[in-house]
Design a protein around this motif. Structure first.
Motif, PDB file in Angstrom:
ATOM      1  N   GLY A  20       0.824  -1.202   0.000  1.00  0.00           N
ATOM      2  CA  GLY A  20       0.000   0.000   0.000  1.00  0.00           C
ATOM      3  C   GLY A  20       0.855   1.247   0.000  1.00  0.00           C
ATOM      4  N   THR A  21       1.396   1.601  -1.160  1.00  0.00           N
ATOM      5  CA  THR A  21       2.316   2.733  -1.232  1.00  0.00           C
ATOM      6  C   THR A  21       1.619   4.072  -0.979  1.00  0.00           C
ATOM      7  OG1 THR A  21       2.043   2.834  -3.640  1.00  0.00           O
ATOM      8  CG2 THR A  21       3.896   1.558  -2.791  1.00  0.00           C
ATOM      9  N   ALA A  22       0.370   4.203  -1.422  1.00  0.00           N
ATOM     10  CA  ALA A  22      -0.322   5.482  -1.279  1.00  0.00           C
ATOM     11  C   ALA A  22      -0.494   5.853   0.189  1.00  0.00           C
ATOM     12  CB  ALA A  22      -1.674   5.432  -1.980  1.00  0.00           C
ATOM     13  N   GLY A  23      -0.990   4.904   0.977  1.00  0.00           N
ATOM     14  CA  GLY A  23      -1.185   5.173   2.397  1.00  0.00           C
ATOM     15  C   GLY A  23       0.130   5.386   3.123  1.00  0.00           C
ATOM     16  N   ALA A  24       1.144   4.589   2.767  1.00  0.00           N
ATOM     17  CA  ALA A  24       2.449   4.726   3.412  1.00  0.00           C
ATOM     18  C   ALA A  24       3.086   6.062   3.077  1.00  0.00           C
ATOM     19  CB  ALA A  24       3.363   3.578   2.993  1.00  0.00           C
ATOM     20  N   ALA A  25       2.925   6.509   1.823  1.00  0.00           N
ATOM     21  CA  ALA A  25       3.487   7.798   1.430  1.00  0.00           C
ATOM     22  C   ALA A  25       2.807   8.935   2.189  1.00  0.00           C
ATOM     23  CB  ALA A  25       3.347   7.993  -0.070  1.00  0.00           C
ATOM     24  N   GLN A  26       1.503   8.847   2.352  1.00  0.00           N
ATOM     25  CA  GLN A  26       0.774   9.883   3.096  1.00  0.00           C
ATOM     26  C   GLN A  26       1.260   9.925   4.546  1.00  0.00           C
ATOM     27  OE1 GLN A  26      -3.472   9.372   3.007  1.00  0.00           O
ATOM     28  NE2 GLN A  26      -3.882  11.346   3.964  1.00  0.00           N
ATOM     29  N   ARG A  27       1.473   8.756   5.118  1.00  0.00           N
ATOM     30  CA  ARG A  27       1.956   8.701   6.509  1.00  0.00           C
ATOM     31  C   ARG A  27       3.377   9.249   6.601  1.00  0.00           C
ATOM     32  NH1 ARG A  27       3.853   4.349   9.678  1.00  0.00           N
ATOM     33  NH2 ARG A  27       3.502   2.900   7.942  1.00  0.00           N
ATOM     34  N   ALA A  28       4.221   8.939   5.600  1.00  0.00           N
ATOM     35  CA  ALA A  28       5.593   9.445   5.592  1.00  0.00           C
ATOM     36  C   ALA A  28       5.614  10.971   5.562  1.00  0.00           C
ATOM     37  CB  ALA A  28       6.355   8.871   4.403  1.00  0.00           C
ATOM     38  N   VAL A  29       4.751  11.550   4.734  1.00  0.00           N
ATOM     39  CA  VAL A  29       4.677  13.014   4.658  1.00  0.00           C
ATOM     40  C   VAL A  29       4.256  13.597   6.003  1.00  0.00           C
ATOM     41  CG1 VAL A  29       3.454  14.948   3.590  1.00  0.00           C
ATOM     42  CG2 VAL A  29       4.308  13.063   2.171  1.00  0.00           C
ATOM     43  N   ALA A  51       8.122  12.113  -6.363  1.00  0.00           N
ATOM     44  CA  ALA A  51       7.636  11.570  -7.642  1.00  0.00           C
ATOM     45  C   ALA A  51       6.916  10.262  -7.403  1.00  0.00           C
ATOM     46  CB  ALA A  51       8.802  11.357  -8.609  1.00  0.00           C
ATOM     47  N   ASP A  52       6.019   9.906  -8.347  1.00  0.00           N
ATOM     48  CA  ASP A  52       5.302   8.636  -8.317  1.00  0.00           C
ATOM     49  C   ASP A  52       5.716   7.804  -9.521  1.00  0.00           C
ATOM     50  OD1 ASP A  52       4.049  10.011  -6.299  1.00  0.00           O
ATOM     51  OD2 ASP A  52       2.027   9.438  -6.898  1.00  0.00           O
ATOM     52  N   GLY A  53       6.021   6.529  -9.277  1.00  0.00           N
ATOM     53  CA  GLY A  53       6.313   5.598 -10.354  1.00  0.00           C
ATOM     54  C   GLY A  53       5.183   4.601 -10.489  1.00  0.00           C
ATOM     55  N   PRO A  54       5.314   3.644 -11.409  1.00  0.00           N
ATOM     56  CA  PRO A  54       4.249   2.655 -11.627  1.00  0.00           C
ATOM     57  C   PRO A  54       3.921   1.836 -10.383  1.00  0.00           C
ATOM     58  CG  PRO A  54       5.831   2.628 -13.434  1.00  0.00           C
ATOM     59  CD  PRO A  54       6.428   3.487 -12.361  1.00  0.00           C
ATOM     60  N   SER A  55       4.922   1.504  -9.578  1.00  0.00           N
ATOM     61  CA  SER A  55       4.688   0.692  -8.386  1.00  0.00           C
ATOM     62  C   SER A  55       5.498   1.194  -7.200  1.00  0.00           C
ATOM     63  CB  SER A  55       5.034  -0.779  -8.664  1.00  0.00           C
ATOM     64  OG  SER A  55       6.400  -0.903  -9.028  1.00  0.00           O
ATOM     65  N   TRP A  56       5.875   2.469  -7.229  1.00  0.00           N
ATOM     66  CA  TRP A  56       6.646   3.029  -6.126  1.00  0.00           C
ATOM     67  C   TRP A  56       6.387   4.527  -6.012  1.00  0.00           C
ATOM     68  CZ3 TRP A  56       8.876   1.818 -10.828  1.00  0.00           C
ATOM     69  CH2 TRP A  56       9.495   2.870 -11.515  1.00  0.00           C
ATOM     70  N   VAL A  57       6.745   5.057  -4.842  1.00  0.00           N
ATOM     71  CA  VAL A  57       6.695   6.502  -4.591  1.00  0.00           C
ATOM     72  C   VAL A  57       8.063   6.916  -4.075  1.00  0.00           C
ATOM     73  CG1 VAL A  57       5.600   8.380  -3.327  1.00  0.00           C
ATOM     74  CG2 VAL A  57       4.239   6.397  -4.029  1.00  0.00           C
ATOM     75  N   THR A  58       8.619   7.984  -4.643  1.00  0.00           N
ATOM     76  CA  THR A  58       9.908   8.508  -4.206  1.00  0.00           C
ATOM     77  C   THR A  58       9.685   9.715  -3.298  1.00  0.00           C
ATOM     78  OG1 THR A  58      10.959   7.782  -6.265  1.00  0.00           O
ATOM     79  CG2 THR A  58      12.128   9.439  -4.961  1.00  0.00           C
ATOM     80  N   LEU A  59      10.337   9.689  -2.137  1.00  0.00           N
ATOM     81  CA  LEU A  59      10.244  10.774  -1.168  1.00  0.00           C
ATOM     82  C   LEU A  59      11.641  11.090  -0.640  1.00  0.00           C
ATOM     83  CD1 LEU A  59       7.871   8.383  -0.284  1.00  0.00           C
ATOM     84  CD2 LEU A  59       6.907  10.479   0.688  1.00  0.00           C
ATOM     85  N   PHE A  98      14.282   8.209  -0.756  1.00  0.00           N
ATOM     86  CA  PHE A  98      14.022   6.789  -0.558  1.00  0.00           C
ATOM     87  C   PHE A  98      12.777   6.436  -1.345  1.00  0.00           C
ATOM     88  CE2 PHE A  98      11.580   8.877   2.752  1.00  0.00           C
ATOM     89  CZ  PHE A  98      10.416   8.144   2.872  1.00  0.00           C
ATOM     90  N   ASP A  99      12.642   5.153  -1.676  1.00  0.00           N
ATOM     91  CA  ASP A  99      11.497   4.674  -2.441  1.00  0.00           C
ATOM     92  C   ASP A  99      10.631   3.763  -1.585  1.00  0.00           C
ATOM     93  OD1 ASP A  99      12.224   6.007  -4.742  1.00  0.00           O
ATOM     94  OD2 ASP A  99      13.199   4.278  -5.667  1.00  0.00           O
ATOM     95  N   LEU A 100       9.328   3.986  -1.616  1.00  0.00           N
ATOM     96  CA  LEU A 100       8.353   3.049  -1.080  1.00  0.00           C
ATOM     97  C   LEU A 100       7.871   2.191  -2.234  1.00  0.00           C
ATOM     98  CD1 LEU A 100       6.267   5.432   1.228  1.00  0.00           C
ATOM     99  CD2 LEU A 100       8.040   3.794   1.921  1.00  0.00           C
ATOM    100  N   CYS A 101       8.180   0.906  -2.203  1.00  0.00           N
ATOM    101  CA  CYS A 101       7.914  -0.011  -3.318  1.00  0.00           C
ATOM    102  C   CYS A 101       6.795  -0.979  -2.934  1.00  0.00           C
ATOM    103  CB  CYS A 101       9.176  -0.806  -3.664  1.00  0.00           C
ATOM    104  SG  CYS A 101      10.632   0.225  -3.982  1.00  0.00           S
ATOM    105  N   GLN A 102       5.843  -1.157  -3.837  1.00  0.00           N
ATOM    106  CA  GLN A 102       4.727  -2.053  -3.578  1.00  0.00           C
ATOM    107  C   GLN A 102       5.193  -3.495  -3.501  1.00  0.00           C
ATOM    108  OE1 GLN A 102       1.552  -1.531  -2.782  1.00  0.00           O
ATOM    109  NE2 GLN A 102       1.190  -3.757  -2.679  1.00  0.00           N
ATOM    110  N   GLN A 103       4.831  -4.156  -2.413  1.00  0.00           N
ATOM    111  CA  GLN A 103       5.098  -5.581  -2.242  1.00  0.00           C
ATOM    112  C   GLN A 103       3.916  -6.170  -1.497  1.00  0.00           C
ATOM    113  OE1 GLN A 103       7.704  -7.562  -3.365  1.00  0.00           O
ATOM    114  NE2 GLN A 103       6.407  -9.226  -2.635  1.00  0.00           N
ATOM    115  N   ASP A 104       3.113  -6.964  -2.198  1.00  0.00           N
ATOM    116  CA  ASP A 104       1.923  -7.549  -1.582  1.00  0.00           C
ATOM    117  C   ASP A 104       2.302  -8.427  -0.396  1.00  0.00           C
ATOM    118  OD1 ASP A 104       0.604  -6.300  -3.625  1.00  0.00           O
ATOM    119  OD2 ASP A 104       0.187  -8.127  -4.761  1.00  0.00           O
ATOM    120  N   GLY A 105       1.507  -8.320   0.656  1.00  0.00           N
ATOM    121  CA  GLY A 105       1.655  -9.213   1.790  1.00  0.00           C
ATOM    122  C   GLY A 105       2.617  -8.760   2.860  1.00  0.00           C
ATOM    123  N   VAL A 106       3.262  -7.601   2.680  1.00  0.00           N
ATOM    124  CA  VAL A 106       4.163  -7.098   3.720  1.00  0.00           C
ATOM    125  C   VAL A 106       3.338  -6.671   4.925  1.00  0.00           C
ATOM    126  CG1 VAL A 106       5.852  -5.319   4.310  1.00  0.00           C
ATOM    127  CG2 VAL A 106       5.886  -6.372   2.050  1.00  0.00           C
ATOM    128  N   GLY A 107       3.789  -7.029   6.111  1.00  0.00           N
ATOM    129  CA  GLY A 107       3.070  -6.688   7.333  1.00  0.00           C
ATOM    130  C   GLY A 107       3.313  -5.255   7.765  1.00  0.00           C
TER     131      GLY A 107
END
Length: 237
Positions: A80-89, A97-105, A113-122
């Motif tokens: 869930g990159t969108a929610g994680a990016a909002q929390r990081a901000v 910047a936003d990529g296809p499966s990542w957000v750069t902050l 650093f990049d938040l990269c989508q990975q299904d199933g991460v806790g």
């Protein structure tokens, strides 16, 4: 393959190490395991370590250019990159910047650093890799693979990956690459790797044989070198 050293951790320079360490502890769910006046170390959920080294005159990178380049960045895995990016901000990051499966902050010290989508991460974010910029990514990957006893597991036009001992290091191909000139404050390092060796003399000989350059005498427990792309790293005992 001659195993010279073992990757201990990556250390990022920062002017306020308490602030940036607390940021990653809160965002990623990592544990702070060492606190000193000039150094703080965090441990990820799978046992890797990230440190922050006090640099009062730290000059932050200006991503994505090469005038003041990032040099290093972290690739963090999250479901869930969108929610994680909002929390990081909300914790003090700046969205770049936003990529296809990542957000750069950038973190509060200015390191991208990049938040990269990975299904199933806790709830605890995974550290996929420390990523290092390079003008010749495959060549630098092979240097570190030989130095650390790791294996090159991927090579492609965008970069190369080495892995071993539960750790991964990515090397990103960068055009117009501008290396740090440690300890020149006008072209500072942004981060460095600490490599553990059993014997400093033998470790130095192997590092120089592979293409490193000696930068500093260091102390009784460490010596400072530059890799073939100019990134400083320490051999520690």
């Amino acid at each position: 393959m001659t195993v010279t050293g073992r990757l201990e951790l990556v250390a990022f320079d920062a002017p306020d190490i308490k602030k940036v360490a607390s940021f990653y502890a809160e965002l990623a769910g990592w544990e702070i395991i060492r606190r000193e006046s000039d150094w703080i170390t965090l441990r990820t959920g799978d046992g890797q370590e990230i440190a922050f080294q006090l640099a009062p005159d730290h000059v932050p990178p200006r991503w994505p250019g090469q005038e003041q380049p990032q040099q290093f960045h972290l690739d963090l895995q999250v479901d869930g990159t969108a929610g994680a990016a909002q929390r990081a901000v909300g914790l003090g990051a700046t969205r770049l910047a936003d990529g296809p499966s990542w957000v750069t902050l950038t973190d509060p010290a200015g390191h991208p650093f990049d938040l990269c989508q990975q299904d199933g991460v806790g709830p605890v974010m995974g550290l996929f890799a420390v990523t290092i910029d390079a003008p010749a990514a495959t060549a630098l990957a092979r240097f570190y693979a030989d130095l650390l006893g790791m294996a090159v597991t991927y090579e492609g036009p965008e970069g190369a990956l080495i892995a071993g001992d539960g750790k991964s290091v990515m090397f990103q191909q960068v055009s117009g690459y501008n290396p740090p000139r440690w300890p020149d404050p006008t072209s500072p390092q942004q981060a460095h790797l600490d490599v553990i060796v059993a014997d400093l003399d033998a470790g130095e000989a192997r590092a120089l044989e592979l293409g490193a350059s000696r930068l500093s005498e260091g102390g009784e427990q460490f010596r400072v070198f530059a890799d073939p792309a100019g990134h400083p790293f320490c051999l520690t005992q």
